[in-house]
Design a protein around this motif. Sequence first.
Motif, short mmCIF file in Angstrom:
data_model
loop_
_atom_site.label_atom_id
_atom_site.label_comp_id
_atom_site.label_asym_id
_atom_site.label_seq_id
_atom_site.Cartn_x
_atom_site.Cartn_y
_atom_site.Cartn_z
N UNK A 1 4.24 9.83 -7.05
CA UNK A 1 5.22 10.15 -8.49
C UNK A 1 4.57 10.90 -9.33
N UNK A 2 3.96 10.31 -9.40
CA UNK A 2 2.64 11.14 -10.55
C UNK A 2 1.89 11.65 -10.36
N UNK B 1 4.10 6.10 -5.65
CA UNK B 1 3.81 5.38 -6.92
C UNK B 1 2.99 7.05 -6.63
N UNK C 1 3.99 1.48 -1.11
CA UNK C 1 4.56 1.32 -2.13
C UNK C 1 3.63 2.17 -3.11
N UNK C 2 2.52 1.93 -3.48
CA UNK C 2 1.46 2.26 -4.16
C UNK C 2 0.93 3.72 -4.31
N UNK D 1 0.91 -0.96 0.55
CA UNK D 1 -0.45 -0.25 0.11
C UNK D 1 0.62 1.40 -0.16
#
Lengths: 153, 410, 259
Positions: free
Chosen positions: A152-153, A149, A145-146, A143
């Motif tokens: 980052x987006x 991510x 990690x996402x 979780x």
Amino acid sequence: MVTVMTKGVLLALLAAALGMGAMAQAEEVGDYVLPSSRAAALGQCVEATEYMRRNHYELIRHQRDATVYGGIRGTDHSLSGCVSCHVGYDGSGAPIEINAKGQFCRSCHDYAAVQMNCFDCHATVPQGESWNHEVSAAHAHLKAFSEAEAKVR
Amino acid sequence: MKRIVYREWLVQPQRYWGLLAILAAVVAVGGLSALYMEHHGHWVTGMTNSVVWGMPHVFAVFLIIAASGALNVASIGTVFDKKAYKPLGRLSGLLAVALLVGGLLVLVLDLGRPDRLLVAMTTHNFSSIFAWNIFLYTGFAAITIGYLWTMAERKGHRLQKPVGTFAFLWRLALTTGTGSIFGFLVGREAYDTAILGPMFVVMSFAYGLAVYMLVLFYTFDADGRPIGPAMLKRLRSLLGLFVSAILYFTLVYHLTKLYGAKHSDIEAFILINGGFYSAMFWVGWILIGGLLPLGIIYHPELNQRRDWITAACALVIVGGFAAMYVIIIGSQAYPQEMFPGHSVLQFGAPGDVGGRVAPYSPSLPEFLLGIGGVGLALLIPAVGVRVLQFLPESLSDRDIDPHASARPAA
Amino acid sequence: MNHETESTNQGRRDFLSAAMGVSTAAIAPGVILHTPEASAAPRTDPVTDVHRWGLLVDTSKCAEGCSACVDACDRENGLNLQAAPLGDDAMKWQNQRATWIRKVKLQDNLSGQITNLPLMCQHCEHPPCVDVCPTGASFKRADGIVMVDSHTCIGCRYCMMACPYKARSFIHEQVDQKLTRAPRGKGCVESCNLCVHRLDAGDLSTACAEACSAEGHRALVFGDLKDPSGPLRQALAKQRTRQIRQDLGLNTGVRYAGI
């Protein structure tokens, strides 16, 4: 005036006695949480205990449709979460079927004389869970990690 | 025409209670079989993932289409104004409801989850012909009961024609719907054709009439009521017409399939090399259910005799079951063709069937469940005709049509 | 029914955000979009029609005698826990037990050429099983997965009559052993659901495709049919594929190369 007060005190005492009685009864009736289950160590269920006693089926049924049609499994109200947290364990640490005699679901349903057919199809011990409230801890790093991510987006 | 008098069935009590006891026992055995299947699951039947509908469906579909056909006798009197058929109307309505209830019960008890019948009654997917049939079946029962009321109650007489016409149209829709359960299946070679709808309608005419005639003969003989030769002639000629129509539709059905090269394999299976299924087709469907009864009906001497006509009716019914067996089970046993131009050498595990004929042997419980449905379909009229006035006192030609006696009987 | 409408509406809303996501990805191509770990989080919104999940089977890579996909499916979905009822015929049981995926071996009638392929629910866009189901228990999820809501399945088996692929199984017996992720009970119908529990947990894979890759065959590619840059569409772009029973016009979600 005095009589009124006496009456008031008497009424209050009566109410207290009745209330105590009711509480005692509620505790006696409701306390089917097994000491060996993980639930025993927790303060309350995913909602207030009294609410869960009356409305757990509504929650499970609502979750059932959300899961089957919407694919939403990551909530507190899934049946697999119930089983995972409330299942009892025997001396050797093996889980006992939750609908077996004396186990959490069965005891209360027997007391209330309410039919329960969830376990015609659903697993009675946690085995091969995909995702529920209980196993979310194992997914926590994913979780994170996402989320990272997503940032980052 | 004289006023028709209806009387309760006056068969001797011993015989009556004996009959009821036998029918009740048959129903009870059917019920126990259903419980047994339900308790263990469907593995105790011959049904598999290849042949998913088995013996119970053969019985259920036969009973349901016979139900709509049994109502035809009443329709001929009411809708088409054939006066001679009016006295036959009440029994026709009763038998129609009874056959439907018997058939539906078998269908419901064969469900994987009959306890969820409420779900079926409350959750509908209207793109499913099955869901439509739930309304067609329950509607049929309700309309037929209303129709019976218009026939029996003087106040309802003026409604008889509109209600009867509505019931007739409804039963056409019902049987077309039943045929379409199969006709709309695109994934199986033997189905996927619109002709199954009308073919089932024609089959219902014949099977329903055959059942009707047997019940009529039995009840009339049992308490000595007369059936005139002209009435007998009417009924047997009608049966002959309907049986011929089945043969015609069967011919067109197979010709249609034979014409396209892609269906030649399934046609060869049903007609030639299907072993038991080919035998069922030729011996059961065509010979026993078609040619033999036609031979009797149009034989100048045999067709004068009640026992031979009774035999013709029984043959039509046996042929009907054979036809259902071929249509329902034969078509499933034949493998679904997924890979044209290829032979399937292996399909899953060894017993898992694909690309070759699926084995199916009905088990006793599923057969008994079907028989139980037949028992119920007969138990209801047995009670009905005893307690209410369903049967006319006489069907002698003098009472029905005074002019008939002036004409030669056959 | 309500659920479908809800999810369709949700789908429209989500489509916009997803479209924005895709454009972001196009701007910043360095961002990893397709690794399973990247999206491994349970979903909190209903599935939408932004994705349509599907499979590509390259029959030329499907090895004879290999049953890795079948075994993996059995383990993943608890099918290996099924036990033949005492007294049932062993061969008959093989045709009564639930089977979600099976290996099929074909021979061309003219050339004699052999083809191996796995066969499972084809996840049609216009599924006959959904059309015929009287209660609506057989349904297509917004993301294209055809599955059975066992809570409303009455066990009539009409879907099995309608399926052109023999993809569905009826549970003929009492089931004692089952997994939490794959509920199973006597009297209902079931079939392949593209490992829906994995997808819902954010894991974009199926047991069969994973096992096939692990064996080194890579005959199965799982992915999103609607994502032009995704692995499935990339693989589909490279070779000619067809659908089994293409004549029926069902627009299946499972495509085959080399048949």
